[in-house]
Motif scaffolding. Structure first.
Motif, PDB file in Angstrom:
ATOM      1  N   THR A   1      16.974  17.083  16.492  1.00 50.62           N
ATOM      2  CA  THR A   1      15.651  16.727  16.614  1.00 50.62           C
ATOM      3  C   THR A   1      15.228  16.002  17.988  1.00 50.62           C
ATOM      4  O   THR A   1      16.239  15.530  18.699  1.00 50.62           O
ATOM      5  N   VAL A   2      14.082  16.356  18.189  1.00 54.29           N
ATOM      6  CA  VAL A   2      13.579  15.723  19.422  1.00 54.29           C
ATOM      7  C   VAL A   2      12.295  14.805  18.892  1.00 54.29           C
ATOM      8  O   VAL A   2      11.419  14.938  18.391  1.00 54.29           O
ATOM      9  N   THR A   3      12.332  13.439  19.724  1.00 55.02           N
ATOM     10  CA  THR A   3      11.458  12.523  19.660  1.00 55.02           C
ATOM     11  C   THR A   3      10.767  12.126  20.513  1.00 55.02           C
ATOM     12  O   THR A   3      11.369  11.983  21.661  1.00 55.02           O
ATOM     13  N   ALA A   4       9.327  12.295  20.731  1.00 54.13           N
ATOM     14  CA  ALA A   4       8.543  12.080  21.809  1.00 54.13           C
ATOM     15  C   ALA A   4       7.795  10.754  21.420  1.00 54.13           C
ATOM     16  O   ALA A   4       7.193  10.527  20.400  1.00 54.13           O
ATOM     17  N   THR A   5       7.738   9.785  22.325  1.00 53.74           N
ATOM     18  CA  THR A   5       7.127   8.775  22.254  1.00 53.74           C
ATOM     19  C   THR A   5       5.792   8.405  23.346  1.00 53.74           C
ATOM     20  O   THR A   5       6.245   8.565  24.575  1.00 53.74           O
ATOM     21  N   VAL A   6       4.823   8.114  23.040  1.00 56.23           N
ATOM     22  CA  VAL A   6       3.666   7.950  24.235  1.00 56.23           C
ATOM     23  C   VAL A   6       3.236   6.421  24.047  1.00 56.23           C
ATOM     24  O   VAL A   6       2.844   6.328  22.875  1.00 56.23           O
ATOM     25  N   ARG A   7       3.163   5.863  25.000  1.00 50.96           N
ATOM     26  CA  ARG A   7       2.715   4.296  25.113  1.00 50.96           C
ATOM     27  C   ARG A   7       1.606   4.302  26.166  1.00 50.96           C
ATOM     28  O   ARG A   7       1.493   4.992  27.524  1.00 50.96           O
ATOM     29  N   ALA A   8       0.227   3.842  25.956  1.00 54.63           N
ATOM     30  CA  ALA A   8      -0.773   3.792  26.775  1.00 54.63           C
ATOM     31  C   ALA A   8      -1.597   2.520  26.703  1.00 54.63           C
ATOM     32  O   ALA A   8      -1.506   1.895  25.673  1.00 54.63           O
ATOM     33  N   PRO A   9      -1.895   1.941  27.681  1.00 49.46           N
ATOM     34  CA  PRO A   9      -2.629   0.526  27.752  1.00 49.46           C
ATOM     35  C   PRO A   9      -4.051   0.820  27.235  1.00 49.46           C
ATOM     36  O   PRO A   9      -4.496   2.105  27.272  1.00 49.46           O
ATOM     37  N   VAL A  10      -4.770  -0.210  26.611  1.00 50.14           N
ATOM     38  CA  VAL A  10      -6.271  -0.017  26.202  1.00 50.14           C
ATOM     39  C   VAL A  10      -6.849  -0.856  26.946  1.00 50.14           C
ATOM     40  O   VAL A  10      -6.556  -2.019  27.075  1.00 50.14           O
ATOM     41  N   LYS A  11      -7.831  -0.314  27.589  1.00 50.34           N
ATOM     42  CA  LYS A  11      -8.787  -1.003  28.489  1.00 50.34           C
ATOM     43  C   LYS A  11      -9.726  -1.969  27.458  1.00 50.34           C
ATOM     44  O   LYS A  11     -10.440  -1.158  26.702  1.00 50.34           O
ATOM     45  N   ALA A  12      -9.672  -3.094  27.871  1.00 45.83           N
ATOM     46  CA  ALA A  12     -10.600  -4.149  26.917  1.00 45.83           C
ATOM     47  C   ALA A  12     -11.993  -4.145  27.711  1.00 45.83           C
ATOM     48  O   ALA A  12     -12.110  -4.179  28.741  1.00 45.83           O
TER      49      ALA A  12
ATOM     50  N   LEU B   1      -4.410  -4.752  25.582  1.00 41.19           N
ATOM     51  CA  LEU B   1      -3.864  -4.133  24.007  1.00 41.19           C
ATOM     52  C   LEU B   1      -2.824  -2.816  24.768  1.00 41.19           C
ATOM     53  O   LEU B   1      -3.159  -2.544  25.585  1.00 41.19           O
ATOM     54  N   ALA B   2      -1.889  -2.447  23.918  1.00 42.98           N
ATOM     55  CA  ALA B   2      -1.236  -1.210  24.269  1.00 42.98           C
ATOM     56  C   ALA B   2      -0.992  -0.412  22.830  1.00 42.98           C
ATOM     57  O   ALA B   2      -0.874  -1.229  21.850  1.00 42.98           O
ATOM     58  N   VAL B   3      -1.183   0.783  22.940  1.00 41.99           N
ATOM     59  CA  VAL B   3      -0.973   1.656  21.723  1.00 41.99           C
ATOM     60  C   VAL B   3       0.239   2.467  22.023  1.00 41.99           C
ATOM     61  O   VAL B   3       0.601   2.896  23.028  1.00 41.99           O
ATOM     62  N   ALA B   4       0.717   2.846  20.948  1.00 44.82           N
ATOM     63  CA  ALA B   4       1.949   3.915  21.092  1.00 44.82           C
ATOM     64  C   ALA B   4       1.782   4.937  19.733  1.00 44.82           C
ATOM     65  O   ALA B   4       1.488   4.822  18.706  1.00 44.82           O
ATOM     66  N   ALA B   5       2.332   6.006  20.197  1.00 47.56           N
ATOM     67  CA  ALA B   5       2.482   7.180  19.122  1.00 47.56           C
ATOM     68  C   ALA B   5       3.866   7.710  19.221  1.00 47.56           C
ATOM     69  O   ALA B   5       4.230   7.810  20.393  1.00 47.56           O
TER      70      ALA B   5
END
Length: 145
Positions: A76-87, A95-99
């Motif tokens: 299995t391959v797991t990809a994670t993306v994290r990004a800051p949220v501009k307030a 804030l930061a969100v991830a998927a």
């Protein structure tokens, strides 16, 4: 009686306006967070599928300033993306969100021994059209000794 109430509407507006502005900024930030989250989900899915197929990563849907990481475990391959949220507004917290997305390796990239560990060779690079995002350039699964 009307003379005593004179100016009360102005005072009430002055007291309520900061609260209304805070709610407006918080609502706009929430909409931005949901948009960034949707972009992270798309980018994670694209990165996981590209890595599972052995294709170069990099997605046009990576949000600005995002970090993409890919891990291979077994088949299995797991990809994670994290990004800051501009307030919206300077006083709101950042804030930061991830998927995260998971895909199964294509048969030609799967290890011979399904119980064997695999190692991913990742080369982060700037995604096309987004100078702030780090995207996965290549993934070459190899069977660990």
């Amino acid at each position: 009686m009307a003379r005593r109430d004179r100016g009360s509407a102005t005072a009430e507006l002055a007291a309520a306006l900061p609260a209304l502005m805070l709610l407006t900024f918080a609502g706009m930030t929430a909409v931005g967070a949901m948009t960034t989250k949707a972009q992270c989900v798309d980018a994670a899915r694209d990165a996981a599928l590209a890595a599972a197929r052995g294709e170069p990563g990099g997605s046009s849907s990576v949000p600005p300033g995002a970090t993409v990481s890919v891990a291979v475990a077994g088949t299995t391959v797991t990809a994670t993306v994290r990004a800051p949220v501009k307030a919206v507004g300077r006083r709101l917290p950042s804030l930061a969100v991830a998927a995260k997305a998971v895909a199964v390796l294509e048969p030609q990239f799967a290890p011979v021994d399904p119980g064997a560990n695999t190692v991913a060779v990742l080369e982060p690079q700037v995604a096309p059209g987004d100078p702030g995002a780090k995207a996965v350039a290549a993934l070459e699964p190899q069977v660990a000794p």
